[in-house]
Design a protein around this motif. Structure first.
Motif, PDB file in Angstrom:
ATOM      1  N   ILE A  88       0.818  -1.284  -0.035  1.00  0.00           N
ATOM      2  CA  ILE A  88       0.048  -0.073   0.066  1.00  0.00           C
ATOM      3  C   ILE A  88       0.984   1.200  -0.103  1.00  0.00           C
ATOM      4  O   ILE A  88       1.839   1.412   0.502  1.00  0.00           O
ATOM      5  CB  ILE A  88      -0.777   0.089   1.393  1.00  0.00           C
ATOM      6  N   GLU A 134      -7.057   2.095  -3.304  1.00  0.00           N
ATOM      7  CA  GLU A 134      -7.618   1.282  -2.316  1.00  0.00           C
ATOM      8  C   GLU A 134      -9.219   1.582  -1.954  1.00  0.00           C
ATOM      9  O   GLU A 134      -9.962   0.530  -1.640  1.00  0.00           O
ATOM     10  CB  GLU A 134      -6.862   1.556  -1.048  1.00  0.00           C
ATOM     11  N   GLU A 155       1.012   0.212   8.754  1.00  0.00           N
ATOM     12  CA  GLU A 155      -0.173  -0.326   8.900  1.00  0.00           C
ATOM     13  C   GLU A 155      -1.016   0.661  10.121  1.00  0.00           C
ATOM     14  O   GLU A 155      -2.055   0.755   9.460  1.00  0.00           O
ATOM     15  CB  GLU A 155       0.089  -1.642   9.607  1.00  0.00           C
ATOM     16  N   ARG A 206      -2.434   3.447   7.661  1.00  0.00           N
ATOM     17  CA  ARG A 206      -3.365   2.769   6.933  1.00  0.00           C
ATOM     18  C   ARG A 206      -4.690   2.417   7.575  1.00  0.00           C
ATOM     19  O   ARG A 206      -5.701   2.711   7.209  1.00  0.00           O
ATOM     20  CB  ARG A 206      -3.043   1.366   6.246  1.00  0.00           C
ATOM     21  N   ARG A 249      -6.656   5.652   8.142  1.00  0.00           N
ATOM     22  CA  ARG A 249      -7.601   6.187   7.146  1.00  0.00           C
ATOM     23  C   ARG A 249      -8.749   5.084   6.787  1.00  0.00           C
ATOM     24  O   ARG A 249      -9.715   5.723   6.289  1.00  0.00           O
ATOM     25  CB  ARG A 249      -6.546   6.331   5.782  1.00  0.00           C
ATOM     26  N   HIS A 250      -8.585   3.899   7.209  1.00  0.00           N
ATOM     27  CA  HIS A 250      -9.613   3.050   6.874  1.00  0.00           C
ATOM     28  C   HIS A 250     -10.692   3.540   8.031  1.00  0.00           C
ATOM     29  O   HIS A 250     -12.032   3.273   7.324  1.00  0.00           O
ATOM     30  CB  HIS A 250      -9.051   1.462   7.300  1.00  0.00           C
ATOM     31  N   ARG A 303      -2.749   0.582  -3.940  1.00  0.00           N
ATOM     32  CA  ARG A 303      -2.281  -0.911  -3.917  1.00  0.00           C
ATOM     33  C   ARG A 303      -1.631  -1.062  -5.195  1.00  0.00           C
ATOM     34  O   ARG A 303      -2.016  -1.184  -6.321  1.00  0.00           O
ATOM     35  CB  ARG A 303      -3.198  -2.076  -3.309  1.00  0.00           C
ATOM     36  N   LEU A 332      -4.899   6.612  -1.304  1.00  0.00           N
ATOM     37  CA  LEU A 332      -4.048   5.299  -0.982  1.00  0.00           C
ATOM     38  C   LEU A 332      -4.175   4.281  -2.044  1.00  0.00           C
ATOM     39  O   LEU A 332      -5.144   4.028  -2.792  1.00  0.00           O
ATOM     40  CB  LEU A 332      -4.369   4.749   0.298  1.00  0.00           C
ATOM     41  N   ILE A 371       3.111   3.077   2.851  1.00  0.00           N
ATOM     42  CA  ILE A 371       2.273   3.286   4.088  1.00  0.00           C
ATOM     43  C   ILE A 371       2.193   2.429   4.857  1.00  0.00           C
ATOM     44  O   ILE A 371       1.925   1.054   4.641  1.00  0.00           O
ATOM     45  CB  ILE A 371       0.762   3.703   3.548  1.00  0.00           C
TER      46      ILE A 371
END
Length: 292
Positions: free
Chosen positions: A8, A39, A57, A60, A63-64, A21, A19, A55
């Motif tokens: 990512i 993403e 974890e 990530r 942001r998720h 992948r 973001l 990026i």
């Protein structure tokens, strides 16, 4: 910097706004480039390794969580509207029609053709959560025009979604030039092939496009709704919210464009369309008894 497929990353030149992948790695004139899929946004891009930021974890996940909050808000707004529509249907099926028994509803059936298998799975999960009958098919964008006729004959949907990845490149032409877009011409061709099967705009409702797609060409080709009027990115789940509104609106009612767009994650800059009839049908009576 070590970057591998499935990592990512974000682009430094765009201040890490989206973001991606990594789905492929190429080398041009000794310079390594990554092919990137968004993403959370239906965007495809190429970028040299020097422009990429890996990026971790923690970022990530942060942001998720932010994206999930936006999704939850859109889902709550949609379910509120769905409940109001149900109350209206209850009235029309009972006191409005002088009928006190049970009734049943048939929401519009969806065929969702997607150029990204990962996004397709996310969309199918949301369709199921909302309660929309759907068939999902993964298909490379370039192959969609030749396959869509057979798919329509097989599934016979009320609503067709044609989506995947797209992007506009100013180095390839101006915003009016279809050749400057990654997959817009394939989406346009697919819509045109679909309209050869079902020409009436209310007998087959079509959503088409992805990030930065050529909105005007898609509408002219026969789509009811499309992306992207301002050539901005659209969220992976936006097509679902578009068709959910159509699927649960009675076929006797017209849907104003803003009523469709207001619960999407992108809004009118990324999505647009034309006035369209709903496809929900109500029937009665509904027999609750089952055979032993």
């Amino acid at each position: 910097m070590s970057i591998k497929i499935h990592d990512i990353v974000a682009r430094k030149s765009y201040e890490g706004d989206v973001l991606f992948r990594v789905i492929d790695i190429k080398e041009k004139k000794g310079i390594k480039e990554a092919v990137l899929y968004g993403e959370d946004f239906r965007l495809i891009a190429d970028a040299p390794f020097s422009d990429l930021l890996k990026i971790d974890e923690n970022e990530r996940n942060q942001r998720h969580r932010s994206d999930l909050e936006k999704q939850d808000q859109s889902f709550r707004l949609f379910t509120q509207e769905q409940e109001l529509q149900k109350q209206k249907s209850d009235y029309e099926a009972s006191s409005g029609y002088r009928y006190s028994g049970n009734y049943f509803q048939m929401p519009g059936r969806v065929l969702h053709v997607d150029g990204d298998a990962s996004y397709l799975r996310k969309c199918l999960d949301l369709y199921e959560k909302i309660g929309i009958p759907v068939n999902g098919v993964y298909c490379n964008e370039k192959e969609m025009p030749e396959k869509i006729g057979q798919l329509l004959d097989h599934y016979r949907p009320d609503i067709l979604v044609i989506t995947g990845h797209d992007s506009y490149s100013k180095t390839k032409g101006n915003p009016e030039d279809l050749s400057a877009y990654r997959h817009s011409r394939h989406f346009v061709q697919t819509v045109m092939e679909a309209r050869k099967r079902v020409s009436h705009l209310d007998q087959l409702v079509i959503f088409a496009g992805a990030c930065q797609s050529h909105f005007e060409s898609l509408i002219r080709a026969g789509a009811n709704f499309a992306s992207s009027p301002s050539r901005v990115n659209i969220h992976a789940l936006d097509p679902v919210y578009i068709v959910a509104k159509i699927s649960y609106t009675p076929f006797m009612e017209h849907i104003r464009v803003w009523d469709v767009l207001r619960n999407t994650l992108t809004g009118e800059k990324g999505l647009g369309g034309i006035e369209t009839r709903g496809v929900l049908r109500t029937g009665m009576p509904y027999n609750l008894t089952t055979e032993e």
